[in-house]
Design a protein around this motif. Structure first.
Motif, PDB file in Angstrom:
ATOM      1  N   UNK A 445     -25.600  12.279 -71.376  1.00 38.20           N
ATOM      2  CA  UNK A 445     -25.247  13.517 -72.093  1.00 38.20           C
ATOM      3  C   UNK A 445     -25.944  14.719 -71.476  1.00 38.20           C
ATOM      4  N   UNK A 446     -27.209  14.549 -71.128  1.00 38.16           N
ATOM      5  CA  UNK A 446     -27.963  15.651 -70.539  1.00 38.16           C
ATOM      6  C   UNK A 446     -27.429  15.992 -69.149  1.00 38.16           C
ATOM      7  N   UNK A 447     -27.078  14.966 -68.378  1.00 32.31           N
ATOM      8  CA  UNK A 447     -26.484  15.201 -67.051  1.00 32.31           C
ATOM      9  C   UNK A 447     -25.192  16.004 -67.197  1.00 32.31           C
ATOM     10  N   UNK A 448     -24.364  15.629 -68.165  1.00 32.46           N
ATOM     11  CA  UNK A 448     -23.088  16.300 -68.398  1.00 32.46           C
ATOM     12  C   UNK A 448     -23.299  17.765 -68.773  1.00 32.46           C
ATOM     13  N   UNK A 455     -19.147  15.679 -63.803  1.00 32.45           N
ATOM     14  CA  UNK A 455     -18.340  15.234 -64.947  1.00 32.45           C
ATOM     15  C   UNK A 455     -17.431  14.058 -64.587  1.00 32.45           C
ATOM     16  N   UNK A 456     -16.736  14.159 -63.473  1.00 30.82           N
ATOM     17  CA  UNK A 456     -15.807  13.082 -63.098  1.00 30.82           C
ATOM     18  C   UNK A 456     -16.536  11.774 -62.832  1.00 30.82           C
ATOM     19  N   UNK A 457     -17.688  11.875 -62.214  1.00 34.30           N
ATOM     20  CA  UNK A 457     -18.466  10.671 -61.926  1.00 34.30           C
ATOM     21  C   UNK A 457     -18.929   9.998 -63.211  1.00 34.30           C
ATOM     22  N   UNK A 491     -18.705  14.204 -76.059  1.00 33.51           N
ATOM     23  CA  UNK A 491     -19.686  15.153 -75.524  1.00 33.51           C
ATOM     24  C   UNK A 491     -19.224  15.718 -74.184  1.00 33.51           C
ATOM     25  N   UNK A 492     -18.630  14.852 -73.368  1.00 39.31           N
ATOM     26  CA  UNK A 492     -18.086  15.271 -72.081  1.00 39.31           C
ATOM     27  C   UNK A 492     -16.964  16.285 -72.293  1.00 39.31           C
ATOM     28  N   UNK A 493     -16.118  16.027 -73.271  1.00 40.18           N
ATOM     29  CA  UNK A 493     -15.032  16.952 -73.609  1.00 40.18           C
ATOM     30  C   UNK A 493     -15.581  18.301 -74.038  1.00 40.18           C
ATOM     31  N   UNK A 525     -13.445  12.536 -84.259  1.00 40.53           N
ATOM     32  CA  UNK A 525     -14.605  13.205 -83.671  1.00 40.53           C
ATOM     33  C   UNK A 525     -14.204  14.485 -82.936  1.00 40.53           C
ATOM     34  N   UNK A 526     -13.078  14.437 -82.254  1.00 41.65           N
ATOM     35  CA  UNK A 526     -12.621  15.626 -81.522  1.00 41.65           C
ATOM     36  C   UNK A 526     -12.228  16.726 -82.495  1.00 41.65           C
ATOM     37  N   UNK A 527     -11.496  16.378 -83.553  1.00 41.60           N
ATOM     38  CA  UNK A 527     -11.068  17.393 -84.527  1.00 41.60           C
ATOM     39  C   UNK A 527     -12.268  18.068 -85.193  1.00 41.60           C
ATOM     40  N   UNK A 528     -13.341  17.327 -85.373  1.00 41.66           N
ATOM     41  CA  UNK A 528     -14.541  17.913 -85.976  1.00 41.66           C
ATOM     42  C   UNK A 528     -15.281  18.821 -84.998  1.00 41.66           C
ATOM     43  N   UNK A 529     -15.073  18.586 -83.694  1.00 47.72           N
ATOM     44  CA  UNK A 529     -15.846  19.330 -82.693  1.00 47.72           C
ATOM     45  C   UNK A 529     -15.135  20.566 -82.163  1.00 47.72           C
TER      46      UNK A 529
END
Length: 579
Positions: A445-448, A455-457, A491-493, A525-529
């Motif tokens: 998460x921190x790397x992202x 991101x792709x990796x 998180x990536x999204x 989760x996406x709708x909440x974010x």
């Protein structure tokens, strides 16, 4: 039918009159000609053959009887093509769509041609006609028949007629369709056009660089001549101020693909990057890259060269293959380096990652700065010492502050992703893990958040984990583990990698091989974010999942206050294409 028949002969007579004016210089045996023509006229539907007029001319010039030829052609006229047209008309009258009928006829013809195609007979087209047949020019205007030519060209690469047709297709502007055709590689003019189209696709679609670079690499790696030719062109283009860095990246991706295919392209790479001007560094690099492994002796040579007052160009050690070997040697758990040589590995990686070269004025030596070299060395060394010891999540808590501090260095972030990958893909990792989100996964998460270029990796690693078989875990534990991976994807999204993440989850849903509760969890989760406004591409990808009753049916309330209803109402009000 009679009208058509009479009209056809009227046209034939006109053609014969026109052709007879020129005479015939070649004297043939009349009896032999009559026998050959009689044999051809006795075949079914010969009157429909393209060469009918030339054969009639030969027949009459050799003294053939018009009554006999009319009887032969008439008796053997079975009207296969006309019957096919009649049946097609019946199907259309019966309610079948015109496009479907056309597709049925074309597909059947394609199958017949693929079964019976004779390259030797195809090559006689040019010897008999003496020029490009008009029907061939018309044929390549249709996608169905172009695709047939591509398939035949793959199967019969030595057929002159097919090679010529491929060139016609390229001349007509359809070179973008033949990127994977091996025949194109045999003709420099065609290959150059195809290469130009492939490079243009890579440059104009940066968000889809992975697929476009793979397609380009597949074509370039067809043979040694195509590889060298393409790499020389890209090497020249990489020097351009506009788009040069993108061309360099494409060249590197193609080199990587060639290596995956088992080809040693190191000599070509070294010849193009100017390494020959620095014999010691060139020899050391060539030795390691050809074997795809590092060794202390060559590392020592490079260290000595790059710690000197006037080092070789930094691009030599920025070869992706060499950098990956350094990353593996320093960040993979359990890799043991000789303590005497370890600082040299760290120095070279830090040097390649942080030194910035500046070109001095003409007549002066090339200069470079090391402002960030020392901090990068310290960061790489710190994290290497942590990664090199196999620690569990609880043991890593003491090193967490150091890890997060060093993560701001891009090269360290790359190393940590590699370390996490090697650790969490061990079969027993999640079986032995007790935390809901292990520390190794939390570091992703921190790397992202810090490094968008990774991101792709990270997404590739998360996809591997999500699809991995965790047979040693109970079913409910497997679901929880995958939910944890989905949290990392969300998180990536949120960090900006939107379309690739949503595309992947949508594919999982459409394949039907993923537990629907996991799709529902992701959508929730996406709708909440998220919140408006949304991109059109995101809406088109995400909306089908949100509207699906199996996914969100239980998430909707009686009114329109729930997140699902709010998203649907907003999108239908603001995106007319889906309303």
């Amino acid at each position: 039918m009679d009208d058509d028949y009479d009209g056809g002969w009227g046209d034939a007579a006109d053609n014969l009159d026109e052709e007879s004016e020129g005479g015939d210089d070649n004297v043939e045996n009349p009896e032999q000609v009559l026998a050959e023509c009689a044999e051809k006229f006795s075949t079914p539907d010969y009157i429909m053959e393209p060469g009918i007029f030339s054969q009639l001319k030969r027949y009459f010039q050799s003294g053939g009887n018009p009554v006999n030829v009319i009887e032969q052609l008439s008796q053997n006229y079975t009207a296969v093509a006309q019957m096919a047209n009649l049946i097609a008309e019946w199907l259309i009258v019966g309610g079948v769509k015109v496009q479907d009928v056309q597709a049925m006829v074309e597909n059947h013809l394609k199958d017949m041609i693929l079964r019976t195609f004779d390259p030797k007979k195809a090559d006689t087209i040019f010897t008999e006609e003496g020029e490009t047949p008009a029907w061939l020019t018309e044929l390549i205007e249709h996608p169905t028949w172009r695709s047939l030519i591509y398939r035949l060209a793959e199967e019969y690469p030595d057929c002159l007629m097919l090679n010529f047709t491929i060139k016609l297709i390229s001349d007509a502007g359809f070179q973008g369709e033949i990127t994977s055709i091996s025949t194109a590689a045999q003709q420099l003019e065609v290959f150059s056009r195809v290469l130009k189209t492939a490079i243009g696709g890579f440059l104009t679609n940066p968000e889809d660089w992975q697929s476009t670079s793979k397609e380009c690499a597949k074509m370039v790696c067809h043979g040694q001549h195509t590889y060298v030719y393409s790499q020389v062109i890209m090497n020249v283009l990489a020097r351009e101020p506009k788009g040069g860095s993108s061309m360099k990246r494409l060249s590197q991706e193609i080199t990587k693909q060639a290596q995956k295919n088992g080809h040693d392209v190191t000599p070509i790479t070294m010849a193009l990057n100017g390494a020959s001007a620095y014999p010691q560094a060139c020899q050391a690099l060539t030795s390691m890259l050809s074997r795809n492994t590092l060794n202390p002796a060559d590392i020592t040579v490079l260290f000595r060269n790059y710690s000197a007052a006037d080092p070789p160009p930094i691009d030599l050690i920025r070869t992706p293959q060499f950098l990956e070997l350094l990353i593996d040697s320093l960040f993979k758990s359990g890799v043991k380096l000789n303590p005497e040589h370890k600082p040299k590995y760290i120095y070279l990686l830090a040097y390649a990652a942080s030194v910035c070269e500046t070109q001095a004025k003409k007549g002066q030596k090339r200069s470079w700065t090391k402002d960030e070299l020392k901090p990068t060395i310290q960061a790489v060394e710190t994290v290497h010492n942590i990664c090199n010891v196999n620690k569990g999540s609880s043991e890593l808590m003491a090193d967490l502050a150091n890890l997060y501090h060093c993560l701001r260095f891009s090269v360290v972030a790359v190393g940590i992703v590699r370390w996490v990958e090697c650790t969490v893909t061990e079969p027993s990792y999640f079986k032995l893990s007790t935390e809901h989100c292990p520390l190794h996964m939390a570091m992703l998460d921190e790397v992202v958040n810090l490094h968008p270029l990774l991101h792709n990796q990270v997404l590739d690693l998360l996809i591997r984990l999500f699809e991995s078989k965790q047979d040693e875990l109970e079913i409910l534990v497997q679901l929880e583990m995958r939910k944890m991976v989905l949290d990392r994807m969300v998180n990536l999204l949120c960090a900006g990698c939107v379309v690739p993440v949503v595309k992947y989850i949508k594919q999982c849903w459409q394949k039907g091989d993923t537990d629907i509760s996991l799709i529902r969890y992701f959508v929730t989760e996406v709708l909440e974010a998220i919140g408006p406004p949304y991109s059109t591409e995101f809406v088109h990808l995400f909306m089908p999942m949100v509207e699906n009753d199996e996914i969100t049916g239980t998430m909707r309330g009686d009114g329109e206050n729930d997140p699902v209803s709010e998203f649907i109402v907003y999108c239908k009000a603001n995106y007319t294409a889906i309303a």
